[in-house]
Design a protein around this motif. Sequence first.
Motif, PDB file in Angstrom:
ATOM      1  N   SER A  83       0.856  -1.189   0.000  1.00 52.28           N
ATOM      2  CA  SER A  83       0.000   0.000   0.000  1.00 52.28           C
ATOM      3  C   SER A  83       0.887   1.233   0.000  1.00 52.28           C
ATOM      4  CB  SER A  83      -0.904  -0.009   1.234  1.00 52.28           C
ATOM      5  OG  SER A  83      -1.709  -1.151   1.232  1.00 52.28           O
ATOM      6  N   ILE A 123      -8.867  -2.048  10.171  1.00 53.36           N
ATOM      7  CA  ILE A 123      -8.099  -1.688   8.984  1.00 53.36           C
ATOM      8  C   ILE A 123      -8.900  -2.142   7.770  1.00 53.36           C
ATOM      9  CG2 ILE A 123      -5.919  -1.977   7.753  1.00 53.36           C
ATOM     10  CD1 ILE A 123      -4.663  -2.624  10.493  1.00 53.36           C
ATOM     11  N   PHE A 125      -9.337  -2.812   3.695  1.00 51.91           N
ATOM     12  CA  PHE A 125      -8.572  -3.186   2.507  1.00 51.91           C
ATOM     13  C   PHE A 125      -9.478  -3.084   1.287  1.00 51.91           C
ATOM     14  CE2 PHE A 125      -6.538  -5.276   6.034  1.00 51.91           C
ATOM     15  CZ  PHE A 125      -5.189  -5.266   5.737  1.00 51.91           C
ATOM     16  N   ILE A 131      -4.282  -1.635   1.783  1.00 44.93           N
ATOM     17  CA  ILE A 131      -4.926  -0.827   2.823  1.00 44.93           C
ATOM     18  C   ILE A 131      -5.483   0.455   2.207  1.00 44.93           C
ATOM     19  CG2 ILE A 131      -4.538   0.516   4.923  1.00 44.93           C
ATOM     20  CD1 ILE A 131      -2.412  -1.541   5.684  1.00 44.93           C
ATOM     21  N   ALA A 134      -8.236   3.227   7.934  1.00 46.31           N
ATOM     22  CA  ALA A 134      -8.324   2.612   9.252  1.00 46.31           C
ATOM     23  C   ALA A 134      -9.227   3.458  10.129  1.00 46.31           C
ATOM     24  CB  ALA A 134      -6.933   2.483   9.881  1.00 46.31           C
TER      25      ALA A 134
END
Length: 185
Positions: A83, A123, A125, A131, A134
Motif C-alpha cells: 500500500s 483496517i 482493505f 490498505i 483505518a
Amino acid sequence: GIILVAINPYKQLPIYGDAIIHAYSGQNMGDMDPHIFAVAEEAYKQMARNNKNQSIIVSGESGAGKTVSARYTMRYFATVSKSSSNAHVEDKVLASNPITEAVGNAKTTRNDNSSRFGKYTEISFDRSYQIIGANMRTYLLEKSRVVFQVENERNYHIFYQLCASAMQPEYEHLKLGRYQENNLL
C-alpha cells in the motif's frame, strides 16, 4: 485460533525490521519461529483466501506492549499489501494517541500512564487487499474514575492538563481552578 505470547523486553530489538517482515511474508504458520508477523501473515492470508474479515486480539497488562504490537501488525499489513500511499497507516492511526491518552489514561498505583479504556482498530482493505484506511474506536471507559479515585491514583490526564491551563485566556470562560493533590478545584 492462534495464540502468541509475547514479552515486552523494554528495549528495541532487531526483530521487527523490513527484512523480517519479508521473511514472514507468504510463509505458513509454524514454518518459522512464533512472531507477531506470523500472526499477521496468517490473518492476511485467511482474509485473501476466504474473502472474510479477520481479527487479531492484542491483550495484556499495562506496559505489556499492546500498542507497539498493534503498530507492528499494521506496519506488516502496509508492507505486504504494498500500500504505497498508506505505507505509514500505523503512524496515521496512532497520531490520535496523544488525544486518546489524555482523555482515557490516568495515573494508577502500577503505572503513571495507564490506559483506562480499550481500543478497537479496524483496517480496511480494497479488493486487491491493499490498505485503504483505518478506524480506531475506544470502549470500556472507566467512568467511575471521573468522580472517585483510589488513594494514590488520579483522574484522567485531561482534567489536570486543563487545570494547568486554567490561567490561559482561551480557557477563562471554563472557570477552572488550580489542581491540588486529591482535589480538583
